[in-house]
Design an enzyme around this catalytic site. Structure first.
Site, PDB file in Angstrom:
ATOM      1  N   GLU A  35       0.829  -1.197   0.000  1.00 56.57           N
ATOM      2  CA  GLU A  35       0.000   0.000   0.000  1.00 56.57           C
ATOM      3  C   GLU A  35       0.866   1.250   0.000  1.00 56.57           C
ATOM      4  O   GLU A  35       1.792   1.365   0.803  1.00 56.57           O
ATOM      5  CB  GLU A  35      -0.908   0.037   1.222  1.00 56.57           C
ATOM      6  CG  GLU A  35      -1.904  -1.107   1.308  1.00 56.57           C
ATOM      7  CD  GLU A  35      -2.737  -1.070   2.574  1.00 56.57           C
ATOM      8  OE1 GLU A  35      -3.817  -1.689   2.572  1.00 56.57           O
ATOM      9  OE2 GLU A  35      -2.315  -0.424   3.566  1.00 56.57           O
ATOM     10  N   CYS A  36       0.577   2.173  -0.880  1.00 61.54           N
ATOM     11  CA  CYS A  36       1.163   3.508  -0.900  1.00 61.54           C
ATOM     12  C   CYS A  36       2.697   3.453  -0.819  1.00 61.54           C
ATOM     13  O   CYS A  36       3.347   3.101  -1.788  1.00 61.54           O
ATOM     14  CB  CYS A  36       0.569   4.354   0.216  1.00 61.54           C
ATOM     15  SG  CYS A  36       0.717   6.131  -0.062  1.00 61.54           S
ATOM     16  N   GLY A  37       3.290   3.780   0.336  1.00 61.19           N
ATOM     17  CA  GLY A  37       4.745   3.722   0.452  1.00 61.19           C
ATOM     18  C   GLY A  37       5.303   2.354   0.151  1.00 61.19           C
ATOM     19  O   GLY A  37       6.404   2.225  -0.401  1.00 61.19           O
ATOM     20  N   SER A  88      -1.327  -0.696  -4.528  1.00 62.72           N
ATOM     21  CA  SER A  88      -2.064   0.519  -4.897  1.00 62.72           C
ATOM     22  C   SER A  88      -1.773   1.614  -3.892  1.00 62.72           C
ATOM     23  O   SER A  88      -1.148   1.386  -2.847  1.00 62.72           O
ATOM     24  CB  SER A  88      -3.571   0.252  -4.963  1.00 62.72           C
ATOM     25  OG  SER A  88      -4.173   0.363  -3.695  1.00 62.72           O
TER      26      SER A  88
END
Length: 465
Positions: free
Chosen positions: A339-341, A438
């Site tokens: 996720e993200c990072g 994502s």
């Protein structure tokens, strides 16, 4: 759970707006009550990993989230009751201003949460305005929704006890809201912030001197006895019915090993989600992409949450053995969820704000760039468009998006069909074999998927499906 009402002392700490000092006051109250021998449980309204990370140092228990947009009311109540069961007082820190929540209906606001939990509210007002305007603000907040039980107020940022009392007398006179004290401007208890909010406690554990200063200041400046009485005044709560609980009644044997990245670079996880995964059959194996060279031995799957990889680009790039091991795991068909990072780390490279590019894992054919301004924020609901990893086509889950980076080519992928809380639609998320990544931080508590994840991970590990 049974249907008998139970007494849970609780209080919500709400703000007139963002940045008014909710966290400063919440931490001071948690800390001071804990030092008095009171068992305290900290909760945060809404999607937040940073504020909750600071609760444990004050209370000895992990902070938890209550989010009425991402999680059903019944499951929110289950989360609250389970985690508050051993506490003598639960302190629930609000989000943004008292009435601010998701668009367009302000669901999951602090006020919504307080009414849902039948919890009294302590309002945080700032001392940077005149007494009359501060009183008008408090009166407006009180009258806006009279079902919200504003049981007292605290003035934050006072230059002196005398100046706070001048403002307090006007506020109380105009609103009849009891005054519970003030928090002074004091560098000893200042909280460090950056672009995503507070610094995470994993990176900057609070120093003993700061913790002692919080207790000293709160004990002198706040009416802790009255705050306790307000929390105790909360009415009993009725447990939800027994149908489809989040937490299994009987823990499953741990049959699959889930490696979870947890260090200064990656620390954004919902504690309830990890706990439920463990109870449903996952052995949680923490590891550090910064300091360890290999994934945990015997890992069946990998979860890399969000965090601050942009602050540790050099260290992440320099740990070549870990990057190689993770890339090989993904290319070999192992299940990886990021996720993200975490997604940024899986990419080919990450460019910082100075324009310097750092090599990352290369498990995804994507380059990321940091931007000086926020790129996206808000609640999201996703639907998986195909099978990959532990996702199955049609799986629906809720989460939130909040990031300063972008993909260099601007293409965010199309694994998820995404809907915002305001009704906007888009596609996003990348998938390669059993790797899914994502920008969206999924809550995993809004549907029954979390209880199916361990079995799905085991099936992928054993059969490659």
């Amino acid at each position: 759970m049974n249907s008998k009402p139970a007494v849970y002392s609780r209080v919500v700490i709400a703000g007139e707006r963002s940045g008014c000092g909710k966290t400063t006051v919440s931490l001071a109250i948690m800390n001071a009550l804990s030092r008095k021998g009171v068992r305290v449980q900290g909760f945060k309204t809404g999607p937040d990993y940073l504020d909750t990370s600071h609760y444990e140092a004050r209370t000895g228990t992990k902070g938890r989230n209550i989010d009425l947009w991402m999680t059903s009311p019944r499951h929110c109540l289950e989360i609250f009751l389970r985690n508050a069961a051993d506490a003598q007082i639960s302190v629930i820190e609000g989000v943004m201003g008292l009435y601010d929540g998701s668009r367009p209906d302000n669901k999951a606001s602090t006020a919504h949460t307080a009414k849902f939990l039948s919890a009294p509210v302590i309002l945080i007002l700032t001392c940077d305005g005149g007494a009359q305007t501060t009183a008008a603000t408090a009166l407006g907040l009180k009258m806006f929704d009279e079902e919200v039980n504003i049981a007292g107020f605290v003035l934050n940022g006072a230059t002196s006890k005398e100046s706070a009392e001048v403002i307090a007398s006007v506020v109380t006179g105009k609103t009849a809201i009891p005054y519970l004290g003030f928090m002074p401007l004091d560098d000893r208890i200042a909280l460090t912030s950056r672009h995503l909010g507070l610094s995470h406690a994993f990176e900057e554990p609070p120093h003993a001197d700061k913790l002692s200063s919080e207790v000293e200041i709160a004990s002198k400046s706040l009416d802790l006895e009255r705050i306790e009485k307000i929390a105790i005044s909360a009415p009993p709560l009725f447990p939800p019915d027994c149908g489809d609980p989040l937490y299994p009644f009987v823990p499953e044997p741990q049959s699959v090993r889930l490696a979870v990245a947890r260090d200064k670079a990656f620390s954004f996880y919902y504690e309830d989600a990890l706990e439920i995964l463990s109870l449903c059959g996952c052995e949680i194996a923490p590891f550090s992409p910064l300091s360890e060279e290999r994934l945990p031995a015997g890992a069946d799957a990998v979860f890399i949450g969000g965090g601050f990889p942009e602050l540790y680009c050099g260290e992440l790039e320099g740990n070549v053995p870990m990057r190689d091991d993770l890339r090989n795991f993904a290319f070999g068909g192992g299940t990886v969820y990021a996720e993200c990072g975490g997604m940024m780390y899986l990419g080919a490279g990450l460019t910082d704000l100075n324009g310097r590019r750092f090599d990352m894992c290369g498990a995804l054919e994507a380059d990321f760039e940091m931007r000086p301004r926020l790129q996206a924020i808000g609640y999201r609901e996703v639907i998986a468009a195909t099978d990959a990893g532990f996702f199955r086509v049609g799986d629906r889950e809720k989460g939130h998006e909040f990031h300063y980076s972008t993909l260099s080519d601007g293409h965010a992928g199309d694994f998820f069909n995404i809907t915002t809380s305001a009704g906007g639609a888009s596609r996003g998320g990348m998938a390669f074999r059993n790797t899914v990544a994502s920008y969206i931080h999924l809550n995993f508590l809004s549907s029954g998927i979390i209880k199916r994840i361990p079995a799905r991970l085991k099936a992928v590990a054993e059969d490659g499906i």
